[in-house]
Design a protein around this motif. Structure first.
Motif, PDB file in Angstrom:
ATOM      1  N   ASN A 161      28.951  51.202  39.760  1.00 49.35           N
ATOM      2  CA  ASN A 161      30.637  51.892  40.001  1.00 49.35           C
ATOM      3  C   ASN A 161      31.738  51.688  40.866  1.00 49.35           C
ATOM      4  N   LEU A 162      30.745  51.650  42.182  1.00 47.16           N
ATOM      5  CA  LEU A 162      31.738  51.644  43.088  1.00 47.16           C
ATOM      6  C   LEU A 162      32.356  50.016  43.621  1.00 47.16           C
ATOM      7  N   SER A 163      31.518  49.640  42.261  1.00 44.86           N
ATOM      8  CA  SER A 163      31.945  48.126  42.754  1.00 44.86           C
ATOM      9  C   SER A 163      33.109  47.449  41.892  1.00 44.86           C
ATOM     10  N   TRP A 164      33.129  48.333  40.522  1.00 47.41           N
ATOM     11  CA  TRP A 164      34.137  48.371  40.051  1.00 47.41           C
ATOM     12  C   TRP A 164      34.950  48.996  40.508  1.00 47.41           C
ATOM     13  N   MET A 165      35.057  50.088  40.556  1.00 47.19           N
ATOM     14  CA  MET A 165      36.320  50.661  41.626  1.00 47.19           C
ATOM     15  C   MET A 165      37.145  49.669  42.564  1.00 47.19           C
ATOM     16  N   VAL A 212      40.390  35.603  39.937  1.00 47.80           N
ATOM     17  CA  VAL A 212      39.279  35.964  39.408  1.00 47.80           C
ATOM     18  C   VAL A 212      39.398  36.421  38.023  1.00 47.80           C
ATOM     19  N   GLN A 213      40.549  37.836  37.647  1.00 47.32           N
ATOM     20  CA  GLN A 213      40.383  37.951  36.539  1.00 47.32           C
ATOM     21  C   GLN A 213      41.593  37.416  35.617  1.00 47.32           C
ATOM     22  N   VAL A 224      33.745  41.503  37.537  1.00 53.31           N
ATOM     23  CA  VAL A 224      33.741  42.361  38.293  1.00 53.31           C
ATOM     24  C   VAL A 224      32.542  41.739  39.732  1.00 53.31           C
ATOM     25  N   ASP A 225      31.347  41.423  39.388  1.00 56.20           N
ATOM     26  CA  ASP A 225      30.265  40.453  39.243  1.00 56.20           C
ATOM     27  C   ASP A 225      31.107  38.647  40.732  1.00 56.20           C
ATOM     28  N   VAL A 226      31.645  38.776  39.710  1.00 53.24           N
ATOM     29  CA  VAL A 226      31.947  36.707  40.854  1.00 53.24           C
ATOM     30  C   VAL A 226      32.688  37.682  41.531  1.00 53.24           C
ATOM     31  N   PHE A 227      33.559  38.598  41.312  1.00 55.74           N
ATOM     32  CA  PHE A 227      34.618  39.369  42.872  1.00 55.74           C
ATOM     33  C   PHE A 227      33.754  39.466  43.767  1.00 55.74           C
TER      34      PHE A 227
END
Lengths: 288, 346
Positions: A161-165, A212-213, A224-227
């Motif tokens: 969740n932190l990586s999403w944020m 990325v988006q 998010v994973d790619v980022f």
């Protein structure tokens, strides 16, 4: 959805500790003043019992409960509920000397997942945020638990969740000079603990996220994973260290910052609804 | 005795843990053994300090003695302070005989000619270290004894260790006084900082066990490689991989204990490179980052990364070069030309 920045200014730039709360049973919006009196009496009684919050200081705690109609996602959400504890030293006779010692607020931003499935007489405000001494949080929490038969739990934020944020917030457009996009990692299981702070210039982080988006307004787990993989790869190229094996404990951007222990600081009012929506979602998944 | 001196001595004493006070007063040597006998070291610190200040009053202590006590405290608790390292440069190769009296005279002279209000105190220690304490004032104000700068100089070396006070504006003057006093012609700050003064000395004096680039390790047969938590069930490939990592670690870090640093900082201004298939950022400008590593014992924790599976072995030279390049602050730019994958650190 338009939140009046004046009314929500108090939310910004403070570190809020997060909890999930199960639905409140028998809560009546019209009775806020009664609740405030009851909570005030409860706190006074607990202090008499010797569970004094401040030792040696004679403080009267005044309780105020109010609704924040603007703080919600849609009409389906309940309006946010703000609880404020102020102290007035008995030594001072002037009534204008109230000092705010603790605040907490319950809210729901697009929390339909929860409110849809809940019977009548239950009020859904799954996210609880506090700022102030832990002892006051305990007192307020106990009273709500007793009165409305609800349950509070600290809301931890996983590395996922932190990586999403951080991905979401890094992509936000900001007009003024923004602060760096920072990720803080802790390396577990070493003989000597090691912390790594990886801070990226906000323009460069945004440029990376923008490539990325694929669809504006939409974020997928894959993006998010790619980022994150890009950031890990850049780091590995220099230091030969696998950040993916480390624990992501904190993320910080110009929009907001979040710590895995469930502590959040929101810095920009325009992104407040977005952040609250994400946190409401986390709270709901912890309840269900 | 001046009130401000009394107060300063009192506050210095309060910093000292109670069971160390007697030892420190003995080191100080300002109170006689007989006077020390009259002190009750079992009462609360507040009372002990009052009694000591009383005795100092009897002996008419002045700021010189108070400053001496402060140096002793800071020498013992040197790791409470943050130290920076400076290197001095000589114009010629002349090996001059170092005269401590000359040094002190020139140092004091240079400082006092620029600033009337300074308190300067020297103390020499067995390891050839000269400790200097400087309390800074202004033309109109007496020196602030609570924010002094400390300098540690080993006269046989060009290195000076400085723990500056918050008043950074005095640094140029301090640096000037040092080169004048020691007969050097220039001084520059190295990118090396730590709380552990001894570790900084270990690094610049090369007193730690190093990896020498020309050293080729002997093969391991006949030598029992001690692996931590050796698991009997480990398959042979795993074991030889563990041994390889262990050997590479030894080559890079050496066998002895590492100097104690708390952090390393890297300002990266290199290009972002990615797999073209990923279709991501492909800018011609640097991807600007600031990376900071922190640990109670940084080099030991970096050494344990590869064995723990968190990093490749050998570890990146950006990290392993810290002790022998004597720096923990870096600015990394892309190296142009022949080897696009390598980095340059100015």
């Amino acid at each position: 959805e338009n939140v009046d920045p004046q009314k929500t200014a108090f939310l910004l730039r403070k570190a809020w500790t997060l909890y999930s709360v199960t639905p409140l049973y028998g809560f009546r919006r019209a009775r806020l003043r009664d609740y405030a009196r009851l909570l005030s009496a409860f706190i006074a009684a607990e202090k008499q019992k010797g569970l004094a919050v401040e030792v040696g200081v004679e403080l009267d705690i005044k309780v105020a409960l109010s609704s924040l109609a603007d703080l919600r996602g849609s009409e389906l959400d309940q309006a946010a509920l703000l609880v404020q504890l102020s102290s007035r030293s008995r030594a001072s006779s002037r009534s204008s000397e109230d000092k705010l010692v603790w605040s907490g607020w319950f809210c729901s931003v697009f929390g339909d997942d929860l409110s849809e499935n809940v019977p009548e007489n239950f009020t859904c405000l799954p996210l609880f945020l506090t700022h102030g001494a832990e002892s006051y949080t305990s007192l307020v929490g106990s009273w709500f638990q007793k009165t409305f038969d609800c349950c509070f739990r600290r809301l931890a934020i996983s590395p996922l969740n932190l990586s999403w944020m951080v991905a979401m917030w890094a992509g936000c457009k900001l007009d003024r000079a923004a602060s760096a996009v920072e990720l803080v990692f802790s390396m577990p299981r070493l003989s000597q603990p090691l912390d790594i702070s990886y801070a990226i210039h906000p323009e460069d982080a945004k440029a990376l996220w923008d490539t990325v988006q694929k669809t504006p307004g939409e974020i997928t787990q894959e993006e998010v994973d790619v980022f994150m993989d890009c950031l890990y790869a850049h780091f590995h190229r220099h230091f030969k260290i696998h950040l993916s094996a480390a624990k992501l404990v904190k993320v910080s951007t110009a929009v907001a910052s979040a710590h895995c222990d469930g502590i959040v600081k929101i810095l920009q009012s325009q992104y407040l609804p977005g952040v609250l929506m994400l946190l409401t979602e986390l709270a709901i998944s912890q309840i269900q | 005795m001046d009130e401000t001196v009394a107060e300063y001595i009192r506050r210095t004493l309060l910093k000292i843990p109670r069971d160390e006070i007697k030892m420190m007063l003995q080191k100080w040597g300002f109170l006689s053994e007989a006077q020390l006998q009259t002190l009750n070291f079992h009462q609360i610190k507040d009372n002990i300090s009052q009694e000591v200040v009383q005795l100092c009053e009897e002996n008419s202590a002045d700021i010189k003695q108070a400053a001496a006590l402060d140096i002793i405290y800071n020498h013992i608790y040197q790791n409470k302070r943050m130290w920076s390292v400076y290197q001095m440069k000589k114009s010629g190769e002349e090996l001059e005989y170092f005269d401590i009296t000359d040094f002190k005279k020139r140092f004091k002279g240079r400082l006092r000619s620029a600033l009337k209000n300074v308190t300067i105190t020297f103390k020499e220690y067995e390891d050839n270290a000269i400790w200097i304490r400087v309390a800074w004032g202004t033309p109109y104000k007496k020196p602030n004894q609570y924010k002094p700068s400390y300098v540690v100089y080993h006269s046989q070396t060009p290195y000076v260790f400085i723990s500056a006070s918050v008043l950074k504006s005095n640094m140029p003057l301090l640096c000037q006084a040092l080169i004048v006093a020691s007969n050097y012609h220039d001084i520059r700050e190295m990118e090396l900082r730590s709380h552990s003064l001894n570790s900084l000395k270990d690094i610049v004096f090369k007193r730690y066990s190093q990896n020498f680039q020309t050293y080729t390790p002997k093969p391991l047969e006949g030598r029992n490689v001690e692996l931590e938590n050796a698991d009997i069930r480990m398959v042979h490939e795993n074991r030889s991989e563990k041994e390889r990592i262990h050997r590479l670690n030894q080559e890079v870090f050496g066998c002895g204990p590492q100097p104690k640093l708390e952090f390393a900082q890297y300002r990266l201004e290199t290009m972002f490179k990615s797999d073209p298939k990923m279709d991501v950022l492909d800018k011609k400008e640097p991807f600007r980052c600031l990376v900071k590593f922190s640990s109670p014992h940084l080099l030991e924790s970096l050494k344990s990364l590869a064995p723990a599976g968190m990093a490749d072995a050998p570890l990146s030279p950006l990290l392993t070069c810290i002790p022998h390049r004597a720096r923990n602050y870096f600015k990394i730019r892309e190296k142009k030309g022949l080897f696009p994958g390598s980095f340059v650190s100015p």
